[in-house]
Design a protein around this motif. Structure first.
Motif, mmCIF file in Angstrom:
data_model
loop_
_atom_site.group_PDB
_atom_site.id
_atom_site.type_symbol
_atom_site.label_atom_id
_atom_site.label_comp_id
_atom_site.label_asym_id
_atom_site.label_seq_id
_atom_site.Cartn_x
_atom_site.Cartn_y
_atom_site.Cartn_z
ATOM 1 N N HIS A 1 -12.258 -8.806 18.661
ATOM 2 C CA HIS A 1 -11.205 -7.969 19.242
ATOM 3 C C HIS A 1 -10.297 -8.741 20.218
ATOM 4 C CE1 HIS A 1 -12.697 -4.444 17.322
ATOM 5 N NE2 HIS A 1 -13.811 -4.353 18.038
ATOM 6 N N LYS A 2 -10.182 -10.032 20.054
ATOM 7 C CA LYS A 2 -9.369 -10.816 20.986
ATOM 8 C C LYS A 2 -7.889 -10.442 20.936
ATOM 9 C CE LYS A 2 -12.449 -14.811 21.338
ATOM 10 N NZ LYS A 2 -12.647 -16.252 21.102
ATOM 11 N N ASP A 3 -7.485 -9.778 19.875
ATOM 12 C CA ASP A 3 -6.083 -9.356 19.768
ATOM 13 C C ASP A 3 -5.890 -7.925 20.263
ATOM 14 O OD1 ASP A 3 -7.551 -8.199 17.738
ATOM 15 O OD2 ASP A 3 -5.907 -8.256 16.278
ATOM 16 N N LYS A 4 -6.944 -7.313 20.844
ATOM 17 C CA LYS A 4 -6.850 -5.926 21.315
ATOM 18 C C LYS A 4 -7.059 -5.861 22.827
ATOM 19 C CE LYS A 4 -8.180 -3.598 17.032
ATOM 20 N NZ LYS A 4 -9.103 -2.613 16.404
ATOM 21 N N ARG A 5 -6.185 -6.522 23.558
ATOM 22 C CA ARG A 5 -6.317 -6.537 25.003
ATOM 23 C C ARG A 5 -5.698 -5.306 25.663
ATOM 24 N NH1 ARG A 5 -7.692 -11.211 27.296
ATOM 25 N NH2 ARG A 5 -8.395 -9.748 28.906
ATOM 26 N N ASP A 6 -4.905 -4.565 24.912
ATOM 27 C CA ASP A 6 -4.304 -3.339 25.435
ATOM 28 C C ASP A 6 -5.232 -2.168 25.122
ATOM 29 O OD1 ASP A 6 -2.836 -1.088 26.104
ATOM 30 O OD2 ASP A 6 -0.968 -1.822 25.203
ATOM 31 N N PRO A 7 -5.758 -1.481 26.159
ATOM 32 C CA PRO A 7 -6.673 -0.359 25.906
ATOM 33 C C PRO A 7 -6.093 0.736 25.014
ATOM 34 C CG PRO A 7 -6.759 -1.004 28.206
ATOM 35 C CD PRO A 7 -5.616 -1.766 27.590
ATOM 36 N N LYS A 8 -4.775 0.808 24.927
ATOM 37 C CA LYS A 8 -4.184 1.816 24.043
ATOM 38 C C LYS A 8 -4.557 1.561 22.574
ATOM 39 C CE LYS A 8 -0.176 3.074 26.901
ATOM 40 N NZ LYS A 8 -0.496 2.274 28.086
ATOM 41 N N ASP A 9 -5.018 0.327 22.282
ATOM 42 C CA ASP A 9 -5.432 -0.025 20.914
ATOM 43 C C ASP A 9 -6.909 0.240 20.665
ATOM 44 O OD1 ASP A 9 -2.851 -0.937 20.369
ATOM 45 O OD2 ASP A 9 -3.312 -2.965 21.077
ATOM 46 N N TRP A 10 -7.574 0.874 21.633
ATOM 47 C CA TRP A 10 -9.027 1.041 21.523
ATOM 48 C C TRP A 10 -9.452 2.371 20.912
ATOM 49 C CZ3 TRP A 10 -10.997 -0.912 26.979
ATOM 50 C CH2 TRP A 10 -10.667 -2.285 27.112
ATOM 51 N N LYS A 11 -8.521 3.184 20.468
ATOM 52 C CA LYS A 11 -8.903 4.477 19.887
ATOM 53 C C LYS A 11 -9.881 4.268 18.738
ATOM 54 C CE LYS A 11 -5.345 7.859 20.984
ATOM 55 N NZ LYS A 11 -4.472 8.918 20.450
ATOM 56 N N GLY A 12 -10.956 5.080 18.749
ATOM 57 C CA GLY A 12 -11.964 5.007 17.700
ATOM 58 C C GLY A 12 -13.033 3.955 17.922
ATOM 59 N N MET A 13 -12.911 3.144 18.983
ATOM 60 C CA MET A 13 -13.902 2.094 19.238
ATOM 61 C C MET A 13 -15.140 2.669 19.921
ATOM 62 S SD MET A 13 -11.290 -1.063 20.210
ATOM 63 C CE MET A 13 -12.540 -2.132 20.889
ATOM 64 N N LYS A 14 -16.242 1.936 19.790
ATOM 65 C CA LYS A 14 -17.530 2.353 20.345
ATOM 66 C C LYS A 14 -17.891 1.452 21.525
ATOM 67 C CE LYS A 14 -19.497 1.805 16.295
ATOM 68 N NZ LYS A 14 -18.386 1.686 15.346
ATOM 69 N N PHE A 15 -18.192 2.057 22.668
ATOM 70 C CA PHE A 15 -18.540 1.307 23.868
ATOM 71 C C PHE A 15 -19.919 1.715 24.389
ATOM 72 C CE2 PHE A 15 -13.946 1.100 23.744
ATOM 73 C CZ PHE A 15 -13.682 -0.213 24.122
#
Length: 459
Positions: free
Chosen positions: A198-212
């Motif tokens: 996910h190195k290209d997903k530094r903007d949290p707005k791109d995190w929809k659907g991700m699991k933390f």
């Protein structure tokens, strides 16, 4: 003047001024310096100073008389004269011992993370023994196990996430059992790590659907991650998935692609980077610099049935925390807590956390001396903030008496007294304002704070 300043210094005031003796008032002290746990030359010297200060105050109620006496005879002659008529050595020994512990053999549970540094290091580095205790620190698998074993009295006290004693005391998820926090274990010392893919997903707005992953529902990790997501427009209950995972299992879950990232203690973050499976998105201090994370906690039953044992435990923890707060001690501490029966991590990983010079997983090396720090004072405003987040996310229903709960669980008054006796400099108040992601929190207006958030659970 500090309780532990030299009572035979004619230029010191034994009564007026602040606790450190360097300012004209407590307010000036608060403004000039943050709380630091500065150990003095030795424990014996600390207690000698306390006893000597008490005797000098009794003999010379007026500072002008004491100064005149010291300037006329000198400090060494004054000490010799005082010792001739008052058994300073015996009194010092009695003061240092305090009440005999009702129970010397104790068990304290901990999770193998750097947040527990003072609790863990106090065993191999002799802080418990120094305060007359034989403590077995017991490595434990997860936070629910810590909670249950402490409630069931298998542990006398425990390393707990800072919100856990509040939740237990309020009966959230179980029967209410009064618990208390005499000391915070660490401040800062957490981070958000994302999987290497996910190195290209530094903007949290791109995190929809991700699991933390988070360590526990009643954790600063949960509240800080939720806060961070919400400030970036994501609803943590609908836009992402949050899973409770014991910290020691997080790296394996990241490697197995079961999760996309986590907010976790820094040794877990650094291990993911060390193993090449993740990178540091940000340190938790970038969300709230100075936030608490973990605590040292015990049941009110243990505190009332074994008050001397509890006091000795707290002294040992505060003493160890003071030692851990010094940057020059961090490498020694990393070696002490690295073995398998403690954190079970490479010393290199722990040094990167404790010294603040670390690889970020993106090809860089960063330095931040306050990546993790250690400050034992249990600010009651911390507890109020945690309660606001419990209310915000629906863990607490209905009205909350924020101040009453904070003051019942976070023992600021008792800890302030104990720290003063140990020659440390606690703050003058138990409440302070602070900023989380640029938004100021006023502990006197918790309901206004909760109502100010656009993203929250409907009450």
């Amino acid at each position: 003047m500090s309780t532990f300043d030299n009572p035979f210094d004619p230029d010191r005031n034994l009564r007026a001024g602040c606790v450190c003796g360097q300012h004209q008032s407590a307010a000036e002290h608060e403004q000039a310096t943050a709380l630091r746990c500065d150990p003095v030359e030795s424990e014996e010297k600390r207690y000698e100073g306390v006893v000597a200060s008490a005797v000098m105050r009794a003999m010379f109620p007026q500072d002008v008389a004491r100064r005149a006496f010291l300037k006329s005879v000198g400090a060494s002659t004054a000490l010799a004269a005082l010792s001739q008529f008052f058994p300073l050595k015996t009194a010092t020994e009695v003061f240092a011992q305090g009440g005999a512990p009702e129970k010397k053999d104790l068990k304290v549970g901990f999770i193998p993370i750097t947040c527990a540094t003072p609790i863990i290091m106090a065993a191999p580095m002799g802080f418990y023994a120094k305060h007359g205790l034989n403590v077995e620190v017991v490595k434990t698998a997860g936070w629910a196990v810590i909670r249950d074993k402490t409630i069931n009295k298998e542990y006398d006290a425990a390393h707990m996430l800072a919100p856990m004693p509040i939740a237990i005391s309020l009966g959230l998820g179980a029967n209410a059992i009064p618990f208390a926090v005499p000391a915070i274990e660490n401040i800062n010392g957490q981070g958000i790590v994302l999987a290497a893919k996910h190195k290209d997903k530094r903007d949290p707005k791109d995190w929809k659907g991700m699991k933390f992953a988070i360590p526990f529902d009643y954790s600063m990790h949960n509240y800080l991650l939720r806060y961070y997501l919400a400030e970036h427009g994501l609803d943590p209950d609908t836009d992402v998935q949050l899973r409770s995972v014991p910290p020691p299992e997080m790296v394996a879950n990241l490697r197995a692609d079961n999760i996309d990232g986590f907010l976790a203690p820094d040794n877990i973050c650094q291990r993911a980077i060390y193993d090449g499976v993740g990178f540091m998105h940000l340190l938790s201090k970038e969300i709230w610099d100075g936030h608490p994370c973990c605590s040292f906690a015990a049941s009110k039953e243990f505190i009332t049935t074994a008050p001397n044992s509890f006091a000795a435990l707290t002294r040992a923890i505060v003493d160890a925390t003071a030692y851990a707060s010094k940057a020059e001690n961090r490498k020694q501490i990393a070696e002490a807590i690295a073995p398998a029966n403690y954190i079970n991590a490479p010393v290199t990983v722990l040094e990167q956390v404790l010294t603040g010079t670390y690889a970020d997983g993106l090809g860089g090396v960063k330095t931040d001396a306050k990546r993790v720090d250690f400050d034992p004072f249990p600010w009651q405003s911390f507890a109020v903030w945690m309660l606001t987040q419990m209310k915000r996310w629906g863990q607490i229903k209905g009205d909350v008496d924020y101040k009453a709960v904070a003051e019942q669980v976070y023992l600021a008054t008792d800890t302030k007294k104990l720290m003063t006796e140990m020659g440390l400099s606690p703050p003058a108040t138990a409440y302070k304002s602070f900023a989380v992601m640029g938004k100021t929190f006023d502990p006197a207006k918790p309901e206004d704070y909760v109502a100010s958030f656009k993203i929250r659970k409907a009450s």
